[in-house]
Scaffold this active site. Sequence first.
Site, PDB file in Angstrom:
ATOM      1  N   HIS A 117     -36.609 -30.717 -20.978  1.00 10.42           N
ATOM      2  CA  HIS A 117     -37.754 -32.038 -21.328  1.00 10.42           C
ATOM      3  C   HIS A 117     -36.704 -33.094 -21.360  1.00 10.42           C
ATOM      4  O   HIS A 117     -37.003 -34.278 -22.187  1.00 10.42           O
ATOM      5  CB  HIS A 117     -38.405 -32.128 -22.839  1.00 10.42           C
ATOM      6  CG  HIS A 117     -39.218 -31.012 -22.914  1.00 10.42           C
ATOM      7  ND1 HIS A 117     -40.553 -30.681 -22.454  1.00 10.42           N
ATOM      8  CD2 HIS A 117     -38.887 -29.525 -23.416  1.00 10.42           C
ATOM      9  CE1 HIS A 117     -40.946 -29.479 -22.709  1.00 10.42           C
ATOM     10  NE2 HIS A 117     -40.055 -28.647 -23.366  1.00 10.42           N
ATOM     11  N   SER A 152     -22.654 -53.949  -4.569  1.00 12.32           N
ATOM     12  CA  SER A 152     -23.923 -55.079  -4.355  1.00 12.32           C
ATOM     13  C   SER A 152     -23.186 -56.455  -3.759  1.00 12.32           C
ATOM     14  O   SER A 152     -22.025 -56.800  -4.129  1.00 12.32           O
ATOM     15  CB  SER A 152     -24.201 -55.105  -5.948  1.00 12.32           C
ATOM     16  OG  SER A 152     -24.825 -56.710  -5.939  1.00 12.32           O
ATOM     17  N   LYS A 180     -20.522 -53.354  -9.334  1.00  8.05           N
ATOM     18  CA  LYS A 180     -21.655 -52.307  -9.056  1.00  8.05           C
ATOM     19  C   LYS A 180     -21.130 -51.457  -8.039  1.00  8.05           C
ATOM     20  O   LYS A 180     -20.266 -51.624  -7.282  1.00  8.05           O
ATOM     21  CB  LYS A 180     -22.984 -52.869  -8.263  1.00  8.05           C
ATOM     22  CG  LYS A 180     -23.552 -53.539  -9.519  1.00  8.05           C
ATOM     23  CD  LYS A 180     -24.402 -52.858 -10.258  1.00  8.05           C
ATOM     24  CE  LYS A 180     -25.918 -52.728  -9.727  1.00  8.05           C
ATOM     25  NZ  LYS A 180     -26.756 -52.024 -10.301  1.00  8.05           N
ATOM     26  N   ASN A 187     -23.382 -48.272  -6.630  1.00  2.72           N
ATOM     27  CA  ASN A 187     -24.713 -47.813  -6.468  1.00  2.72           C
ATOM     28  C   ASN A 187     -24.800 -46.353  -5.734  1.00  2.72           C
ATOM     29  O   ASN A 187     -24.152 -46.218  -4.840  1.00  2.72           O
ATOM     30  CB  ASN A 187     -25.670 -48.615  -5.894  1.00  2.72           C
ATOM     31  CG  ASN A 187     -25.718 -49.885  -6.491  1.00  2.72           C
ATOM     32  OD1 ASN A 187     -25.579 -50.158  -7.889  1.00  2.72           O
ATOM     33  ND2 ASN A 187     -25.868 -51.285  -6.042  1.00  2.72           N
ATOM     34  N   GLU A 197     -30.477 -42.068  -4.066  1.00  7.86           N
ATOM     35  CA  GLU A 197     -31.634 -42.656  -4.080  1.00  7.86           C
ATOM     36  C   GLU A 197     -32.339 -42.544  -2.722  1.00  7.86           C
ATOM     37  O   GLU A 197     -33.799 -42.419  -2.610  1.00  7.86           O
ATOM     38  CB  GLU A 197     -31.474 -44.379  -4.399  1.00  7.86           C
ATOM     39  CG  GLU A 197     -31.166 -44.480  -5.730  1.00  7.86           C
ATOM     40  CD  GLU A 197     -30.743 -45.853  -5.916  1.00  7.86           C
ATOM     41  OE1 GLU A 197     -31.218 -46.605  -6.819  1.00  7.86           O
ATOM     42  OE2 GLU A 197     -29.811 -46.388  -5.223  1.00  7.86           O
ATOM     43  N   TYR A 255     -58.617 -26.980  21.921  1.00  6.22           N
ATOM     44  CA  TYR A 255     -57.696 -27.975  21.951  1.00  6.22           C
ATOM     45  C   TYR A 255     -58.503 -29.170  21.700  1.00  6.22           C
ATOM     46  O   TYR A 255     -59.442 -29.406  22.594  1.00  6.22           O
ATOM     47  CB  TYR A 255     -56.997 -28.110  23.352  1.00  6.22           C
ATOM     48  CG  TYR A 255     -55.932 -29.183  23.340  1.00  6.22           C
ATOM     49  CD1 TYR A 255     -54.482 -29.138  22.837  1.00  6.22           C
ATOM     50  CD2 TYR A 255     -56.437 -30.507  23.886  1.00  6.22           C
ATOM     51  CE1 TYR A 255     -53.728 -30.188  22.742  1.00  6.22           C
ATOM     52  CE2 TYR A 255     -55.632 -31.630  23.867  1.00  6.22           C
ATOM     53  CZ  TYR A 255     -54.225 -31.341  23.243  1.00  6.22           C
ATOM     54  OH  TYR A 255     -53.540 -32.646  23.367  1.00  6.22           O
ATOM     55  N   GLN A 307     -52.327 -33.930  19.744  1.00  7.11           N
ATOM     56  CA  GLN A 307     -50.879 -34.716  20.004  1.00  7.11           C
ATOM     57  C   GLN A 307     -50.484 -35.386  18.767  1.00  7.11           C
ATOM     58  O   GLN A 307     -49.094 -35.710  18.884  1.00  7.11           O
ATOM     59  CB  GLN A 307     -51.484 -35.853  20.963  1.00  7.11           C
ATOM     60  CG  GLN A 307     -50.425 -36.576  21.501  1.00  7.11           C
ATOM     61  CD  GLN A 307     -50.509 -37.542  22.906  1.00  7.11           C
ATOM     62  OE1 GLN A 307     -50.894 -36.820  23.893  1.00  7.11           O
ATOM     63  NE2 GLN A 307     -50.654 -38.692  22.835  1.00  7.11           N
TER      64      GLN A 307
HETATM   65  N1  ARG Z   1     -49.553 -34.550  25.123  1.00  5.48           N
HETATM   66  C1  ARG Z   1     -50.458 -33.600  24.571  1.00  5.48           C
HETATM   67  C2  ARG Z   1     -50.372 -33.163  23.411  1.00  5.48           C
HETATM   68  O1  ARG Z   1     -49.219 -33.526  22.933  1.00  5.48           O
HETATM   69  C3  ARG Z   1     -50.872 -32.260  25.694  1.00  5.48           C
HETATM   70  C4  ARG Z   1     -51.770 -32.762  26.685  1.00  5.48           C
HETATM   71  C5  ARG Z   1     -53.073 -32.198  26.627  1.00  5.48           C
HETATM   72  N2  ARG Z   1     -53.619 -33.151  26.890  1.00  5.48           N
HETATM   73  C6  ARG Z   1     -54.950 -32.937  27.487  1.00  5.48           C
HETATM   74  N3  ARG Z   1     -55.726 -33.955  27.903  1.00  5.48           N
HETATM   75  N4  ARG Z   1     -55.777 -31.799  27.399  1.00  5.48           N
HETATM   76  O2  ARG Z   1     -50.973 -32.393  22.824  1.00  5.48           O
END
Ligand code: ARG
Length: 466
Positions: A163, A284, A290, A292, A297, A324, A329
């Site tokens: 504490h 500073s 100072k 620092n 930090e 996907y 991305q």
């Molecule tokens: N640049 C994309 C990514 O980083 C991979 C490409 C896949 N793009 C797509 N239109 N299927 O995930």
Amino acid sequence: MASESKPGSLWGGRFEADSAAALLALSKSTHFDWRLAQYDIAGSKAHLKALFTAGYLTNDEAERLTKVLNQLLERVQAGSFAPKEQDEDVHSALERGIIEIAGAELGGKLRAGRSRNDQIATLIRSYLMDQADDIDTLVRELISVLTDRAEEHLGSAIPGRTHMQHAQPVLLSHHLLAHAWPLVRDLERLRDWRVRANLSPYGAGALAGSSLGLDPVLVANELGFAGTTQNSMDGTSARDVVAEFTFIMSLIGINLSRFAEEIIIWATTEFGYIKLDDAFSTGSSIMPQKKNPDVAELARGKSGRLIGNLTGLLATLKGLPLAYNRDLQEDKEPVFDSIDTLKVLLPAFSGMVQTMKFDLDRLERLAPAGFSLATDVAEWLVKQQVPFREAHEITGRLVAYCEENSLGLHEVPDAQMAKISKLLTPEVRDVLSVSGSIKSRSGVGGTSLPRVLEQISELRKSWVAK
Ligand code: ARG
């Protein structure tokens, strides 16, 4: 009329109009995914072998394409091949490069049976495994520094706190090593993570797998993976491997920030435990006196950024349907930033810890302050067969007397002690010393010297930088 694919674009057949400039600007990722270029080329080389093995490339074509890829790699490494304005991502830029060197006919064969979806899912794993090695090295360096500093200060005590209040004296070495063990666990986490990361999704295609008889195991072996992912949809769309890695980066940051906070406090005039080296502190512009603790930090501050990268990525992944989605991305910038952040932070942090100087006399003087030996009195009474409840009570009365009379525990006269309790005989003075207290904490993991030496030898055996 449908247009032909343009250089730098991987589609075109079914499109009548050009992409809007605003879409291209939004879609573009070369400014951050170019760091994966060498991994993409390695993937292409492995894929080429799979195509050749399955009979889609002649011997001559395979040899020529291998040379093309080698050449492209050299150009990428030399910086003479780089993404152009029209390139969407690392994959399309490199395909443009392949076609520029090999011609459209030969160069155009490489795309069969793969998709950017399985490419990117594979590359990020390869890249992160290499980065894990770099981070491992930097963390080990910090563990080494902590171990060295612990060994250097074996005899010195420091107030141990709970504490933030004085609790019990501990060896300074014990305190320093308490910051090494969380980092050890981070190294173990990276090792555990690798088991899950070390599987290649290449060959999953866009989501369903390849119909061309290409062997994902061959590609995985070529790329040095331990195996392949089990399900093409999962392989292309899961990013838990990226999230877990980002979590480990955050935790390293959080572990640094805990020590950073202590260093910031220790460097104040009030505490005066340490002096930071000039090379690892800042001045500073207005206050000439100072000095620092900016490194500490920044460690504390950047831990917030590391957490932000993790939570941002988790939010991106939440609710994404199979398989996907372009949202994925967005996995890259957070994890790249976490890596880059730790790569600048860890060396500075290690340097700061390596060079800071402890005011050992002051630490020694403060170690018994705040009645931090009171537990030792209570435990001494327990050793005289006094029930702990009563021992706690008696010691409490002793502390209260000391507080009222501005005395240290060891300064109370024998007669006065006997008045507080006849159980407090003069022999209690044996435990009223910092060194006696520390020595008595001799169970495994305790602060006594032999236990601290055990920790040092364990760290040296397995966890310090080689
Ligand atoms: N640049 C994309 C990514 O980083 C991979 C490409 C896949 N793009 C797509 N239109 N299927 O995930």
